[in-house]
Motif scaffolding. Structure first.
Motif, short mmCIF file in Angstrom:
data_model
loop_
_atom_site.label_atom_id
_atom_site.label_comp_id
_atom_site.label_asym_id
_atom_site.label_seq_id
_atom_site.Cartn_x
_atom_site.Cartn_y
_atom_site.Cartn_z
N GLU A 210 34.64 43.94 33.33
CA GLU A 210 34.64 44.34 31.94
C GLU A 210 35.60 43.49 31.14
N GLY A 211 35.51 43.59 29.84
CA GLY A 211 36.47 42.94 28.97
C GLY A 211 36.43 41.44 29.02
N ILE A 212 37.62 40.86 28.94
CA ILE A 212 37.75 39.40 28.84
C ILE A 212 37.26 38.70 30.11
N GLY A 213 37.46 39.33 31.27
CA GLY A 213 36.98 38.72 32.51
C GLY A 213 35.48 38.53 32.49
N ASN A 214 34.75 39.54 32.03
CA ASN A 214 33.30 39.44 31.94
C ASN A 214 32.89 38.40 30.91
N ASP A 215 33.61 38.34 29.79
CA ASP A 215 33.31 37.33 28.77
C ASP A 215 33.47 35.92 29.33
N LEU A 216 34.54 35.70 30.08
CA LEU A 216 34.76 34.39 30.71
C LEU A 216 33.66 34.07 31.72
N TRP A 217 33.28 35.05 32.52
CA TRP A 217 32.22 34.87 33.51
C TRP A 217 30.92 34.46 32.82
N GLN A 218 30.53 35.17 31.77
CA GLN A 218 29.30 34.87 31.05
C GLN A 218 29.35 33.48 30.42
N ALA A 219 30.50 33.11 29.86
CA ALA A 219 30.64 31.77 29.26
C ALA A 219 30.51 30.69 30.33
N MET A 220 31.12 30.92 31.49
CA MET A 220 31.02 29.94 32.57
C MET A 220 29.56 29.78 33.02
N LEU A 221 28.86 30.90 33.17
CA LEU A 221 27.47 30.83 33.62
C LEU A 221 26.56 30.12 32.62
N ARG A 222 26.88 30.20 31.34
CA ARG A 222 26.09 29.46 30.35
C ARG A 222 26.18 27.96 30.59
N ASP A 223 27.36 27.48 30.97
CA ASP A 223 27.56 26.05 31.20
C ASP A 223 27.25 25.63 32.63
N PHE A 224 27.43 26.56 33.58
CA PHE A 224 27.26 26.26 35.00
C PHE A 224 26.43 27.36 35.66
N ARG B 122 38.81 35.37 50.32
CA ARG B 122 39.28 35.81 51.64
C ARG B 122 38.70 37.20 51.91
N PRO B 123 38.46 37.52 53.16
CA PRO B 123 37.85 38.83 53.48
C PRO B 123 38.60 40.02 52.90
N GLU B 124 39.92 39.92 52.78
CA GLU B 124 40.72 41.04 52.29
C GLU B 124 40.88 41.05 50.76
N ASN B 125 40.23 40.13 50.06
CA ASN B 125 40.33 40.03 48.61
C ASN B 125 39.74 41.29 47.96
N PRO B 126 40.53 42.04 47.19
CA PRO B 126 40.01 43.26 46.58
C PRO B 126 38.94 43.01 45.52
N ILE B 127 38.78 41.79 45.06
CA ILE B 127 37.77 41.46 44.04
C ILE B 127 36.41 41.18 44.67
N ASN B 128 36.33 41.08 45.98
CA ASN B 128 35.06 40.77 46.64
C ASN B 128 33.95 41.74 46.25
N SER B 129 34.26 43.00 46.02
CA SER B 129 33.20 43.95 45.63
C SER B 129 32.60 43.56 44.28
N TRP B 130 33.42 43.06 43.36
CA TRP B 130 32.88 42.59 42.08
C TRP B 130 32.06 41.33 42.31
N PRO C 295 34.54 34.11 59.37
CA PRO C 295 35.83 34.66 59.80
C PRO C 295 36.95 34.49 58.76
N ARG C 296 37.00 33.34 58.11
CA ARG C 296 38.11 33.07 57.19
C ARG C 296 37.76 33.32 55.73
N TRP C 297 36.48 33.24 55.38
CA TRP C 297 36.04 33.34 53.99
C TRP C 297 34.77 34.16 53.88
N THR C 298 34.56 34.74 52.73
CA THR C 298 33.25 35.22 52.32
C THR C 298 32.80 34.24 51.25
#
Length: 79
Positions: free
Chosen positions: A1-15, A23-31, A43-46
């Motif tokens: 939500e918020g600015i993070g989502n705005d940045l994500w959408q802007a990035m996807l427009r260009d890329f 990393r497997p333990e990264n709490p942002i992996n669900s997003w 083993p080391r990355w998702t």
């Protein structure tokens, strides 16, 4: 939500074809899972991707797996 989502959408427009890893333990992996087209757990990355052609997935996974770490592991002892 918020600015993070705005940045994500802007990035996807260009890329519209991107891949990244977490990393497997990264709490942002669900997003990451909610916005990716596919992912593979290693083993080391998702590795996540969006807009990547199926025949290129092995190539981007291999690339993501072999790159050095972007950030220092805070659990690693200091030298």
């Amino acid at each position: 939500e918020g600015i993070g989502n705005d940045l994500w959408q802007a990035m996807l427009r260009d890329f519209p074809r991107v891949f990244w890893r977490g990393r497997p333990e990264n709490p942002i992996n669900s997003w990451y899972q909610s916005v990716c087209d596919g992912m593979v757990r290693l083993p080391r990355w998702t590795v996540f991707w969006r807009g990547i052609e199926p025949e290129r997935v092995p190539e981007v996974v291999a690339c993501a797996e072999t790159l050095p770490s972007d950030f220092a592991d805070s659990r690693a002892p200091e030298a």
